[in-house]
Motif scaffolding. Structure first.
Motif: not given
Length: 329
Positions: A289-296
């Motif tokens: 819920m917290y991390f965006s796919q871009e961030k991951l």
């Protein structure tokens, strides 16, 4: 794997080829067993040696009970010689010593076997020396070369060996083997993603250091999620003090890579690909819920870059500091 029937379950074609050769008394003077780690290369080489020396002269399966079989299993038979990398390579001095051994008659018979494990690590001089050995085979000498990287073997060496390709282990089959050895399903899934060597996997499942490594990665994800300002302090208090050796540092990054992948897989509803977290894990749900796919995706790239830096001998503390700084942003 101690019997050909066990090998046949994992490597049916390889076992069939070798057993047929033994039954017809047509054992090759040289074999090249090529396959990934954990595909049974050492077990097959040991079985060939036992088949040649077994006191009960069992063809399909060595007896495993005679003194000869037991000594070969323990690596103490005087006519079965193992050559393994000295540090990172097999050097010409090791091959010279081997050749010197083979100028003498067998201690207990006229049969001799030498097994070169990690044949891809032969230095150029050592490879040329072993090539000369293969070109003039003694009728009672059997060479068995084991490799994970067949492309690194000289074509001239390959041409003088009977090449046997070992198929990769099916992940599901390997996980089932681990479960039968007492591992729970989640541990079997994770450890099978890290190694396909059965004994190494079992040892890892009992290793408190590995359990601690797993906890540290979970704590790191939690801190990045809840208190990212404390991540620098955490890595110095826990990560750096636990992951001291190079192989431990690489293992820590592998675990972190699996954890990040799992969060991404949970987001895209690909739970079948998850290895680190259980799908019901609350931390996993919060992280998704917290991390965006871009961030991951950026974090995955950062971990892969960190793995490359370790191999380039960048100081490991600097590597993890830079990595966590990138993941903290």
């Amino acid at each position: 794997m101690e019997t050909w029937s066990e090998v046949a379950h994992v490597q049916p074609l390889a076992s069939k080829i070798i057993i047929n050769s033994m039954k017809k008394d047509r054992i090759s003077h040289a074999y090249l067993l090529q396959g990934e780690r954990g595909t049974g290369k050492r077990a097959i080489a040991t079985l060939i040696a036992k088949g040649l020396f077994c006191e009960k002269n069992e063809i399909a399966d060595p007896c495993l009970e005679c003194n000869t079989c037991k000594r070969i299993a323990s690596g103490n038979h005087p006519d079965v010689h193992w050559i393994e990398p000295d540090d990172k390579s097999i050097k010409i001095e090791q091959i010279r010593n081997l050749q010197k051994e083979f100028t003498y008659s067998g201690m207990e018979s006229d049969q001799k076997v030498y097994i070169i494990d990690g044949a891809e690590t032969l230095t150029v001089n050592a490879a040329n020396r072993i090539l000369k050995f293969l070109e003039e085979p003694n009728k009672k000498t059997t060479a068995i070369m084991l490799t994970e990287n067949s492309q690194a073997i000289l074509p001239t060496i390959r041409s003088r060996c009977q090449v046997i390709d070992l198929r990769p282990l099916h992940p599901g089959e390997f996980q089932q083997q681990l479960i039968e050895k007492g591992l729970d399903q989640r541990s079997a899934i994770l450890i099978s993603a890290m190694t396909n060597n059965l004994q190494e996997a079992i040892d890892k499942s009992h290793d408190e250091s590995f359990a601690t490594a797993r906890r540290i990665v979970i704590q790191l994800v939690e801190i990045l999620l809840t208190n990212p300002q404390d991540v620098y302090l955490f890595i110095h208090q826990h990560w750096v003090t636990h992951f001291k050796e190079r192989n431990e540092q690489e293992e820590g990054l592998d675990l972190l890579l699996f954890a990040i992948k799992d969060i991404l897989y949970y987001q895209i509803e690909h739970e079948a690909g998850m290895v680190f977290f259980a799908p019901s894990d609350e931390l996993l749900k919060k992280a998704a819920m917290y991390f965006s796919q871009e961030k991951l995706l950026a974090s995955l790239q950062a971990v892969l870059q960190a793995k490359r830096k370790l191999k380039q001998n960048v100081h490991p503390t600097l590597v993890i500091e830079q990595l966590t700084l990138q993941m903290q942003r």
